[in-house]
Write an enzyme that holds these catalytic residues in place. Structure first.
Site, PDB file in Angstrom:
ATOM      1  N   GLU A 231       0.838  -1.189   0.000  1.00 46.36           N
ATOM      2  CA  GLU A 231       0.000   0.000   0.000  1.00 46.36           C
ATOM      3  C   GLU A 231       0.878   1.246   0.000  1.00 46.36           C
ATOM      4  OE1 GLU A 231      -2.364  -0.745   3.441  1.00 46.36           O
ATOM      5  OE2 GLU A 231      -0.960   0.182   4.819  1.00 46.36           O
ATOM      6  N   HIS A 273      -4.570   2.678   7.551  1.00 49.27           N
ATOM      7  CA  HIS A 273      -3.437   2.308   8.395  1.00 49.27           C
ATOM      8  C   HIS A 273      -2.552   3.510   8.708  1.00 49.27           C
ATOM      9  CE1 HIS A 273      -3.768  -2.010   6.640  1.00 49.27           C
ATOM     10  NE2 HIS A 273      -4.550  -1.843   7.684  1.00 49.27           N
ATOM     11  N   LEU A 292       8.305  -2.162  -8.879  1.00 44.85           N
ATOM     12  CA  LEU A 292       8.170  -3.616  -8.781  1.00 44.85           C
ATOM     13  C   LEU A 292       8.114  -4.247 -10.175  1.00 44.85           C
ATOM     14  CD1 LEU A 292       5.598  -3.778  -5.849  1.00 44.85           C
ATOM     15  CD2 LEU A 292       7.860  -4.839  -5.820  1.00 44.85           C
ATOM     16  N   ALA A 295      11.454  -4.354 -11.656  1.00 44.25           N
ATOM     17  CA  ALA A 295      12.358  -5.313 -11.008  1.00 44.25           C
ATOM     18  C   ALA A 295      12.037  -6.753 -11.368  1.00 44.25           C
ATOM     19  CB  ALA A 295      12.291  -5.133  -9.499  1.00 44.25           C
ATOM     20  N   ALA A 297       8.690  -8.208 -11.024  1.00 39.11           N
ATOM     21  CA  ALA A 297       7.438  -8.726 -10.492  1.00 39.11           C
ATOM     22  C   ALA A 297       6.341  -8.597 -11.540  1.00 39.11           C
ATOM     23  CB  ALA A 297       7.041  -7.956  -9.235  1.00 39.11           C
ATOM     24  N   VAL A 298       5.346  -9.474 -11.424  1.00 41.39           N
ATOM     25  CA  VAL A 298       4.185  -9.393 -12.310  1.00 41.39           C
ATOM     26  C   VAL A 298       3.190  -8.441 -11.662  1.00 41.39           C
ATOM     27  CG1 VAL A 298       2.375 -10.670 -13.494  1.00 41.39           C
ATOM     28  CG2 VAL A 298       4.582 -11.768 -13.027  1.00 41.39           C
ATOM     29  N   VAL A 299       2.993  -7.279 -12.271  1.00 41.15           N
ATOM     30  CA  VAL A 299       2.148  -6.238 -11.681  1.00 41.15           C
ATOM     31  C   VAL A 299       1.000  -5.935 -12.642  1.00 41.15           C
ATOM     32  CG1 VAL A 299       2.061  -3.887 -10.790  1.00 41.15           C
ATOM     33  CG2 VAL A 299       4.153  -5.247 -10.508  1.00 41.15           C
ATOM     34  N   SER A 302      -4.344  -2.725 -12.671  1.00 34.51           N
ATOM     35  CA  SER A 302      -5.272  -2.229 -11.648  1.00 34.51           C
ATOM     36  C   SER A 302      -5.546  -3.348 -10.654  1.00 34.51           C
ATOM     37  CB  SER A 302      -6.599  -1.783 -12.286  1.00 34.51           C
ATOM     38  OG  SER A 302      -7.276  -2.909 -12.839  1.00 34.51           O
TER      39      SER A 302
END
EC number: 2.3.3.8
Length: 608
Positions: A231, A273, A292, A295, A297-299, A302
């Site tokens: 987040e 939070h 990410l 680097a 990562a699978v992003v 949405s």
């Protein structure tokens, strides 16, 4: 930070600050997973000890309760997880105490708002001693089919829908506990389910980070892919970016950082939070997602697309033969709690006690339907409370005042009567108040106090049958029964009992009818013709006047009056009244520090 699996099917925990529901949910999860032993070894409730009864499946079990963390750890050396449900005020101190125990490896801190300086000290100590902190502000974590912390994953229905009763192939880590529950469900729909899931907590300084757990998952053979839900706010996700860039993570990572909507606001926004606070560009969800993605990562594009990306990644691993099929199992049904089943109308359970005089289920106790606050606000007295609890109705004020007069007149009769004597002797023997009181009360019966009941019974029977005083008295004589309520050791025709006169005067002034008392007076007139001391005593006055109270008030049926007399209500009045005096005598002896009583020899006739 530990580098491998931290839970197993034999993991046991110590639960700090007793909370029935989360502990029972842990035990229900244990049963669902087929564990042989409960995951909660002991409960720590400061200052308490003993046992708490809970359910392990259908079996009721007793879990030990310990007063201190040290005592619990000594009693359960194999319990290496400490689940801390203390408030934010005391969570840091109790967590540090747990971390210092050699048997504790993992500490989960549920409280939100632990002071940041305290959190930093806990983190520093844990890392220096190779221990794991989950939280603060966490719901905990779960290893599917093995162990879960507290309320993780919610209800049993949700746990079953998420297939958490058996291990899958996905390692999941999130800051949010609520979103963890959502993602467990999502992952179960499109993969073979979770192997382990952790909610690190939403405070600014979590005890362990997203990357800590991803690196741990990377070393667990059963975990084939990872899902991360971050987040906005803070820089935790960037440690994961570095780990990916450095090649420390060899398994696919699907990641999403929530909070992309923050850019729609013109000013800085604080989300749910403490750590989810939109700040500079690097802390934005967009920047983290891009980092990410860059680097490796699978992003997704949405949050809505996250589910399909997880599915695609999982299916690719299956096609490549990296994920063997997980055999599906049918979990055992969790027995439903009786209270829940009754509330839902599924079962009928008989009650064990019937109460018609009071009810304490609402916001305040009620006496015969009258709330306790109303009793005080209306200025009710002891007589009114007796009328509600004994007679289940509000009697007129003249009736309740008469009851109070009777209590005052019967409260004590000096230290020499049998009841007071017994209480005095018992108190002087060093016994407690209750023992001394009961010792005196046990003497109440047909020769002491019980004459009120008998007077009411015999006077009522004689009057209702239309017996003349002569027929009544002579009939009793033939049966060998003394007329109860008649006769006194000291009082006589010329020295009347002042208490009897006061009661009679009150009744003549306030009662609508005194027929039973007048009958008792007629009986007294006849008995006085036989002996000067056969006067009406206070027992006879109260017994006959209570009959007039019941019949004259118009609030009782004949059957109710007969029942009240038969059950022994009037004896209850004497017991209540005389308890005041017996308690007084007990206090008096203790205040005077009187020694053990021994009856004098000269007062005993020794004979063969």
């Amino acid at each position: 930070m530990a580098t491998g699996q931290i839970f197993s099917k034999t993991t046991q925990a110590l639960f700090y600050n007793y909370k029935q529901l989360p502990i029972q949910r842990m035990l229900d999860f244990d049963f669902l997973c087929g564990r042989e032993t409960p995951s909660v070894a002991g409960i720590i409730n400061p200052g308490s000890d003993g046992f708490q009864k809970l359910f392990f499946g259908q079996e009721e079990i007793a879990i030990p309760v310990h007063p201190t963390i040290e005592a619990a750890c000594n009693a359960h050396p194999t319990a290496d997880v400490f689940i801390n449900f203390a408030s934010f005020r005391s969570a840091a101190a109790s967590s540090m105490s747990a971390l210092k125990q050699p048997t504790v490896r993992v500490v989960a801190i549920i409280a939100e708002g632990v002071p940041e300086s305290d959190a930093k000290q806990l983190i520093s100590y844990a890392r220096a001693n190779n221990k794991v902190i989950i939280g603060p502000a966490t719901v905990g974590g779960v290893q599917a089919g093995a162990f879960k912390i507290g309320d993780t994953a919610g209800t049993i229905d949700n746990i079953i829908q998420c297939k958490l009763y058996r291990p899958g192939s996905v390692g999941f880590v999130s800051k949010s506990g609520g979103m963890s529950n959502e993602l467990y469900n999502t992952i179960a729909r499109v993969t073979d389910g979770i192997y382990e899931g952790i909610a690190i907590g939403g405070d600014v300084f979590p005890g362990s980070t997203l990357s800590d757990h991803i690196l741990r998952f990377n070393n667990i053979p059963q975990v084939k892919m990872m899902v991360v839900l971050g987040e906005l706010g803070g820089s935790d996700e960037y440690s994961l970016v570095e780990a990916l860039k450095q090649g420390k993570v060899q398994k696919p990572v699907v990641a999403w950082v929530s909070g992309t909507c923050a850019r729609l606001f013109k000013s800085e926004v604080q989300f749910g939070h403490a750590g989810a606070k939109s700040g500079g560009e690097l802390e934005s969800a967009q920047a983290k997602n891009q980092a990410l993605r860059d680097a490796g990562a699978v992003v997704p594009t949405s949050f809505e697309a996250l589910e399909s990306v997880i599915k695609e990644t999982f299916e690719k691993l299956v096609e490549e033969g990296n994920i063997p099929p997980v055999p599906e199992v049918t979990p055992p049904p969790i027995p439903e709690d009786l209270k829940t089943a009754i509330k839902s109308g599924k079962v009928r359970a008989p009650t064990h006690i019937i109460s018609t005089i009071s009810d304490d289920r609402g916001e305040e106790p009620c006496y015969a339907g009258v709330p306790m606050s109303t009793i005080i606000e209306r200025g009710y007295g002891v007589g009114d409370v007796i009328s509600l609890l004994w007679f289940k109705r509000s009697l007129p004020r003249y009736c309740t005042q008469f009851i109070e007069i009777c209590i005052m007149l019967c409260a004590d009769h000096g230290p020499c009567v049998s009841g007071a004597h017994n209480s005095i002797v018992t108190a002087r023997a060093g016994k407690d108040l209750v023992s001394s009181l009961v010792s005196g009360l046990l003497t109440i019966g047909p020769r002491f106090g019980g004459a009120i009941d008998d007077a009411a019974r015999y006077f009522k029977d004689a009057y209702d049958r239309g017996l003349t005083p002569y027929e009544f008295v002579e009939g009793m004589k033939k049966k060998g029964i003394r007329v109860p309520g008649i006769g006194h050791r000291i009082k006589s025709r010329d020295n009347r009992d002042k208490r009897v006169q006061l009661l009679q005067k009150y009744a003549h002034t306030h009662f609508p009818s005194v027929k039973y008392m007048e009958y008792a007076v007629q009986v007294e007139t006849y008995t006085l013709s036989k002996a000067n001391n056969l006067v009406m005593n206070v027992d006879g006055a109260i017994g006959s006047l209570f009959l007039d109270l019941l019949s004259g008030s118009g609030m009782f049926s004949k059957q109710e009056i007969d029942e009240i007399v038969e059950i022994g209500y009037l004896n209850g009045l004497f017991v209540l009244a005389r308890s005041i005096g017996l308690i007084g005598h007990t206090f008096d002896q203790k205040r005077l520090k009187q020694p053990l009583y021994r009856h004098p020899w000269e007062d005993v006739l020794y004979t063969k």
